[in-house]
Design a protein around this motif. Structure first.
Motif, PDB file in Angstrom:
ATOM      1  N   GLU A 119      79.473 152.958  34.305  1.00 30.50           N
ATOM      2  CA  GLU A 119      79.242 151.730  33.552  1.00 30.50           C
ATOM      3  C   GLU A 119      77.797 151.274  33.754  1.00 30.50           C
ATOM      4  OE1 GLU A 119      81.181 150.101  31.379  1.00 30.50           O
ATOM      5  OE2 GLU A 119      82.514 151.829  31.597  1.00 30.50           O
ATOM      6  N   PRO A 120      77.216 150.592  32.756  1.00 31.86           N
ATOM      7  CA  PRO A 120      75.824 150.134  32.899  1.00 31.86           C
ATOM      8  C   PRO A 120      75.563 149.366  34.190  1.00 31.86           C
ATOM      9  CG  PRO A 120      76.554 149.808  30.650  1.00 31.86           C
ATOM     10  CD  PRO A 120      77.768 150.260  31.428  1.00 31.86           C
ATOM     11  N   GLU A 121      76.519 148.529  34.601  1.00 36.92           N
ATOM     12  CA  GLU A 121      76.322 147.738  35.818  1.00 36.92           C
ATOM     13  C   GLU A 121      76.197 148.634  37.049  1.00 36.92           C
ATOM     14  OE1 GLU A 121      77.955 145.333  32.637  1.00 36.92           O
ATOM     15  OE2 GLU A 121      78.623 147.237  33.524  1.00 36.92           O
ATOM     16  N   ASP A 122      77.043 149.648  37.140  1.00 37.43           N
ATOM     17  CA  ASP A 122      77.009 150.558  38.287  1.00 37.43           C
ATOM     18  C   ASP A 122      75.748 151.416  38.270  1.00 37.43           C
ATOM     19  OD1 ASP A 122      79.493 149.619  39.126  1.00 37.43           O
ATOM     20  OD2 ASP A 122      80.575 151.113  37.946  1.00 37.43           O
ATOM     21  N   PHE A 123      75.377 151.892  37.087  1.00 38.89           N
ATOM     22  CA  PHE A 123      74.176 152.723  36.974  1.00 38.89           C
ATOM     23  C   PHE A 123      72.933 151.895  37.263  1.00 38.89           C
ATOM     24  CE2 PHE A 123      71.580 155.689  34.045  1.00 38.89           C
ATOM     25  CZ  PHE A 123      71.237 156.490  35.113  1.00 38.89           C
ATOM     26  N   SER A 124      72.914 150.650  36.821  1.00 44.47           N
ATOM     27  CA  SER A 124      71.785 149.750  37.092  1.00 44.47           C
ATOM     28  C   SER A 124      71.618 149.550  38.593  1.00 44.47           C
ATOM     29  CB  SER A 124      72.012 148.403  36.407  1.00 44.47           C
ATOM     30  OG  SER A 124      70.962 147.501  36.708  1.00 44.47           O
ATOM     31  N   ASP A 125      72.724 149.341  39.276  1.00 44.70           N
ATOM     32  CA  ASP A 125      72.676 149.161  40.735  1.00 44.70           C
ATOM     33  C   ASP A 125      72.122 150.404  41.413  1.00 44.70           C
ATOM     34  OD1 ASP A 125      73.538 147.737  43.281  1.00 44.70           O
ATOM     35  OD2 ASP A 125      74.740 149.573  43.426  1.00 44.70           O
TER      36      ASP A 125
END
Length: 202
Positions: free
Chosen positions: A180-186
């Motif tokens: 997910e974008p949130e996990d990849f961003s982190d």
């Protein structure tokens, strides 16, 4: 794809609808055949328009493709710059999830990017995408090493991070967004924190 994916707020509403329909028709066709095999007749038939409507906006199908790519790149630039408005520098150690804006852009238009990155389009779109985002990074940011003792390599450092970031993002898109974008961003923020001190906004 839904019509609302493409927004042309600066245009007349009728033109907005026409362009959105032509964009959607182009990508629908690209799902099933190579770009070289798509004709203007195909595009207008799927979109539900006459050839005259197409020629009112474009001279040839390459004009439509180039406009679509520029639209996506313009939206990507806006997303990239969103978290850094009015800042002079970024303390990397204090980053939270700033890449999320750009990642959400790629996820929103993921269908489009996946089709443009596949073998149906002649020409290295992946290189075009990498160069576009690298240009944005080089124009906007100056990466700083943690100890900042060798400023002479900053140009190389900028390119290293720009190409590295886009390589990871392109892989993420091609693999159909396994994170997910949130996990990849982190994950990206942790990579930046590992090796950078500050990022100067140009």
């Amino acid at each position: 794809m839904e019509d609302s994916m493409f927004e042309f707020n600066f245009l007349d509403k009728r033109v907005q609808r026409t362009k959105s329909d032509l964009y959607n028709a182009f990508f629908e066709l690209l799902r099933h055949r190579k770009y070289d095999h798509i004709t203007i007749k195909d595009i207008v038939e799927v979109a539900g328009y006459s050839r005259g409507v197409f020629y009112k906006h474009y001279k040839k199908k390459e004009d439509l493709l180039n406009e679509i790519i520029e639209y996506l790149f313009r939206e990507a630039r806006k997303a990239q710059r969103e978290p850094y408005k009015d800042l002079e520098s970024i303390d990397v150690k204090k980053l939270i999830n700033e890449p999320i804006y750009l990642l959400r852009h790629f996820k929103k238009f993921g269908f489009c990017y996946q089709l443009l990155l596949n073998e149906n389009i002649n020409g290295p779109f992946s290189l075009q995408l990498s160069q576009e985002m690298m240009s944005t990074y080089l124009n906007d940011f100056k990466m700083m090493l943690l100890d900042d003792y060798e400023n002479s390599i900053n140009g190389t450092l900028n390119k290293y991070y720009a190409y590295g970031l886009m390589g990871l993002i392109i892989e993420w898109i091609i693999e159909d967004f396994p994170k997910e974008p949130e996990d990849f961003s982190d994950e990206l923020v942790r990579v930046f924190k590992y090796s950078l001190g500050k990022i100067q906004i140009k």
